[in-house]
Design a protein around this motif. Structure first.
Motif, PDB file in Angstrom:
ATOM      1  N   CYS A 256       0.824  -1.211   0.000  1.00 36.75           N
ATOM      2  CA  CYS A 256       0.000   0.000   0.000  1.00 36.75           C
ATOM      3  C   CYS A 256       0.857   1.259   0.000  1.00 36.75           C
ATOM      4  N   THR A 257       0.411   2.238  -0.735  1.00 35.37           N
ATOM      5  CA  THR A 257       1.016   3.563  -0.712  1.00 35.37           C
ATOM      6  C   THR A 257      -0.080   4.569  -0.401  1.00 35.37           C
ATOM      7  N   THR A 258       0.244   5.559   0.399  1.00 33.35           N
ATOM      8  CA  THR A 258      -0.744   6.566   0.780  1.00 33.35           C
ATOM      9  C   THR A 258      -0.440   7.884   0.092  1.00 33.35           C
ATOM     10  N   SER A 259      -1.456   8.717   0.010  1.00 35.79           N
ATOM     11  CA  SER A 259      -1.311  10.034  -0.590  1.00 35.79           C
ATOM     12  C   SER A 259      -2.078  11.035   0.257  1.00 35.79           C
ATOM     13  N   SER A 260      -1.610  12.253   0.290  1.00 36.21           N
ATOM     14  CA  SER A 260      -2.294  13.275   1.070  1.00 36.21           C
ATOM     15  C   SER A 260      -3.474  13.873   0.321  1.00 36.21           C
ATOM     16  N   THR A 261      -3.503  13.706  -1.000  1.00 38.87           N
ATOM     17  CA  THR A 261      -4.563  14.308  -1.793  1.00 38.87           C
ATOM     18  C   THR A 261      -4.672  13.623  -3.146  1.00 38.87           C
ATOM     19  N   ILE A 262      -5.838  13.750  -3.778  1.00 41.36           N
ATOM     20  CA  ILE A 262      -6.003  13.342  -5.171  1.00 41.36           C
ATOM     21  C   ILE A 262      -6.477  14.543  -5.990  1.00 41.36           C
ATOM     22  N   ALA A 263      -6.194  15.729  -5.481  1.00 53.39           N
ATOM     23  CA  ALA A 263      -6.661  16.955  -6.123  1.00 53.39           C
ATOM     24  C   ALA A 263      -6.068  17.122  -7.514  1.00 53.39           C
ATOM     25  N   ASN A 264      -6.852  17.702  -8.423  1.00 51.22           N
ATOM     26  CA  ASN A 264      -6.375  17.993  -9.767  1.00 51.22           C
ATOM     27  C   ASN A 264      -5.922  19.443  -9.918  1.00 51.22           C
ATOM     28  N   GLY A 265      -6.242  20.296  -8.946  1.00 51.47           N
ATOM     29  CA  GLY A 265      -5.752  21.660  -8.945  1.00 51.47           C
ATOM     30  C   GLY A 265      -6.612  22.670  -9.662  1.00 51.47           C
ATOM     31  N   PHE A 266      -7.627  22.211 -10.403  1.00 47.27           N
ATOM     32  CA  PHE A 266      -8.487  23.143 -11.122  1.00 47.27           C
ATOM     33  C   PHE A 266      -9.471  23.798 -10.160  1.00 47.27           C
ATOM     34  N   LEU A 267      -9.784  25.051 -10.412  1.00 48.87           N
ATOM     35  CA  LEU A 267     -10.789  25.767  -9.629  1.00 48.87           C
ATOM     36  C   LEU A 267     -12.121  25.630 -10.336  1.00 48.87           C
ATOM     37  N   ILE A 268     -13.078  25.009  -9.663  1.00 48.81           N
ATOM     38  CA  ILE A 268     -14.362  24.693 -10.280  1.00 48.81           C
ATOM     39  C   ILE A 268     -15.481  25.294  -9.444  1.00 48.81           C
ATOM     40  N   SER A 269     -16.365  25.992 -10.100  1.00 45.27           N
ATOM     41  CA  SER A 269     -17.540  26.553  -9.455  1.00 45.27           C
ATOM     42  C   SER A 269     -18.720  26.380 -10.401  1.00 45.27           C
ATOM     43  N   GLY A 270     -19.592  25.425 -10.085  1.00 46.73           N
ATOM     44  CA  GLY A 270     -20.683  25.120 -11.009  1.00 46.73           C
ATOM     45  C   GLY A 270     -20.123  24.602 -12.316  1.00 46.73           C
ATOM     46  N   THR A 271     -20.468  25.266 -13.420  1.00 44.23           N
ATOM     47  CA  THR A 271     -19.943  24.855 -14.726  1.00 44.23           C
ATOM     48  C   THR A 271     -18.714  25.670 -15.126  1.00 44.23           C
ATOM     49  N   ALA A 272     -18.290  26.600 -14.275  1.00 45.26           N
ATOM     50  CA  ALA A 272     -17.096  27.396 -14.546  1.00 45.26           C
ATOM     51  C   ALA A 272     -15.860  26.671 -14.037  1.00 45.26           C
ATOM     52  N   ILE A 273     -14.772  26.773 -14.789  1.00 42.54           N
ATOM     53  CA  ILE A 273     -13.549  26.072 -14.407  1.00 42.54           C
ATOM     54  C   ILE A 273     -12.344  26.894 -14.828  1.00 42.54           C
ATOM     55  N   ALA A 274     -11.354  26.975 -13.943  1.00 43.41           N
ATOM     56  CA  ALA A 274     -10.118  27.699 -14.214  1.00 43.41           C
ATOM     57  C   ALA A 274      -8.940  26.766 -13.980  1.00 43.41           C
ATOM     58  N   PRO A 275      -7.838  26.983 -14.695  1.00 42.74           N
ATOM     59  CA  PRO A 275      -6.693  26.071 -14.612  1.00 42.74           C
ATOM     60  C   PRO A 275      -5.955  26.201 -13.292  1.00 42.74           C
ATOM     61  N   PRO A 276      -5.111  25.214 -12.965  1.00 44.87           N
ATOM     62  CA  PRO A 276      -4.297  25.318 -11.749  1.00 44.87           C
ATOM     63  C   PRO A 276      -3.468  26.600 -11.760  1.00 44.87           C
ATOM     64  N   GLY A 277      -3.380  27.258 -10.616  1.00 46.31           N
ATOM     65  CA  GLY A 277      -2.623  28.486 -10.516  1.00 46.31           C
ATOM     66  C   GLY A 277      -3.454  29.736 -10.653  1.00 46.31           C
ATOM     67  N   ALA A 278      -4.698  29.575 -11.170  1.00 45.20           N
ATOM     68  CA  ALA A 278      -5.569  30.741 -11.274  1.00 45.20           C
ATOM     69  C   ALA A 278      -6.068  31.116  -9.890  1.00 45.20           C
ATOM     70  N   THR A 279      -6.435  32.376  -9.712  1.00 45.13           N
ATOM     71  CA  THR A 279      -6.977  32.820  -8.433  1.00 45.13           C
ATOM     72  C   THR A 279      -8.459  32.526  -8.392  1.00 45.13           C
ATOM     73  N   SER A 280      -9.023  32.567  -7.193  1.00 49.11           N
ATOM     74  CA  SER A 280     -10.449  32.309  -7.062  1.00 49.11           C
ATOM     75  C   SER A 280     -11.269  33.347  -7.795  1.00 49.11           C
TER      76      SER A 280
END
Length: 374
Positions: A256-280
């Motif tokens: 077994c290997t553990t991970s702290s997250t499986i996040a993809n980094g994209f900012l998602i709000s409803g149907t809106a999506i911004a790439p990793p590194g974008a501000t809220s």
């Protein structure tokens, strides 16, 4: 006499499952799949590679802890229960690049991926209202490639994986989810696939069908296959019988290997999506969607986010139905893009599979002989 009858039933079910595992009408890759694969399909299988939170893509992937999908409703609302939407679900995935919708970071608070000799499986928990599963009295539901009419739930839903070698379609799979829990199992092609990915226990839920870890945190393990759902020694339980047996114990796991997250980094709000590194603020600014070049019918769209600070765009290669190139899994198999006929019919060509069929037939013949003597 009853033991003989039970043994005959198990052997017959095994051979029936073997035959079913070998008679699929077509086998696809994302690179050669047609726009739709079943009559009455609401979405598409030609998904491109762009990024779009309103995608109608019905291709799911199950490769690793950080690269898996869940089928879930296309639209939010109290009426989008799994029972109401099972025929039209779309793929929501943890990783970008396949033309599906992305699972928002934070929606999954626990995910546990196991690879066994016979199947891959991911189980977990989270706030699945973020992928349009409403809090409701129905308690969720089950999805599989068969459905009442053989067209699948969702109709035309396909599953692909690199877990057992180069990217391939896995014909047998089962996916349960509610507003707070999910499980997804996809089986290695072969005679045991219909048995380990049985789809007849649709009211029994995740823990009974797929024993595993349903706690918080993230890990990936190698594991034993355990016992198929519903099979207890020489007996097979069928849903609706007076006495329901307990779930099988969780199979032993290792490496077994553990991970702290499986996040993809994209900012998602409803149907809106911004790439990793974008501000809220970038995720809440004006959004325009344009088709990614070359996407298929119902293909993915590529949203562009513009903020006062910067102008950024998210784009995919746009190649229609281009094959996914996911990260290697714990099995060590290297992902590869392959090509195949759009409708390759499976055949009984493997010598070991013929041996299984012969032995199974011999067992049934012996049982008939024993029955005659008795």
């Amino acid at each position: 006499m009853s033991r003989l009858s039970s043994a005959f039933t198990i052997s017959a079910l095994f051979l029936a499952g073997y035959a079913n595992a070998q008679t699929y009408s077509a086998t696809y890759l994302p690179s050669n799949v047609p726009p739709t694969t079943e009559e009455g399909q609401a979405g598409t299988n030609q998904c491109g590679t762009g990024l779009n939170q309103t995608s109608e893509c019905q291709n799911a992937y199950i490769n690793s802890l950080t690269d898996f999908c869940i089928f879930a409703p296309p639209n939010p609302g109290p009426d989008s229960t799994i029972g109401n939407t099972e025929r039209i679900e779309v793929a929501w995935c943890t990783k970008n690049g396949t033309g599906t919708r992305l699972i928002p970071d934070g929606a999954i608070t626990g995910a546990h991926f196991v690879q066994t000799p016979d199947f891959v499986q991911v189980t977990g928990i989270g706030n699945l209202t973020l992928i349009n599963v409403p809090v409701g009295p129905d308690g969720g539901g089950e999805l599989d490639p068969h459905g009442a009419d053989g067209n699948g739930n969702p109709i035309g839903g396909l599953v692909f994986s690199t877990a057992f070698g180069p990217l391939q379609q896995l014909h047998e799979w089962t996916n349960f989810l509610s507003d707070s829990e999910f499980c997804f199992r996809a089986c290695k092609p072969g005679p045991m696939a219909p048995t380990f990915c049985q789809h007849i226990y649709d009211v029994m839920g995740c823990a009974w069908n797929m024993p595993g870890n349903y706690g918080s945190g993230f890990d990936q393990c190698a594991a034993d296959s355990g016992e198929p759902m519903g099979v207890y020694g020489t007996s097979t339980f069928f849903q609706g019988q007076p006495a329901t047996p307990a779930a099988h114990p969780v199979p032993a796991s290792s490496s077994c290997t553990t991970s702290s997250t499986i996040a993809n980094g994209f900012l998602i709000s409803g149907t809106a999506i911004a790439p990793p590194g974008a501000t809220s603020s970038g995720a809440s600014s004006a959004v325009s969607s344009v088709p990614s070049s070359g996407s298929g019918a119902g293909g993915s769209l590529t949203p562009s986010f513009t903020s006062s600070a910067s102008s950024q765009s998210v784009s995919g290669s746009g190649a229609s139905g281009s094959a996914k190139t996911p990260a290697p899994t714990s099995s060590g198999a290297s992902p590869a893009n392959t090509s195949s006929s759009a409708a390759t019919r499976a055949a009984f060509t493997d010598g070991s599979e013929r041996l299984i069929l012969t032995v199974g037939s011999a067992v049934i013949g012996s049982m008939f002989g024993a029955l005659f003597v008795l």
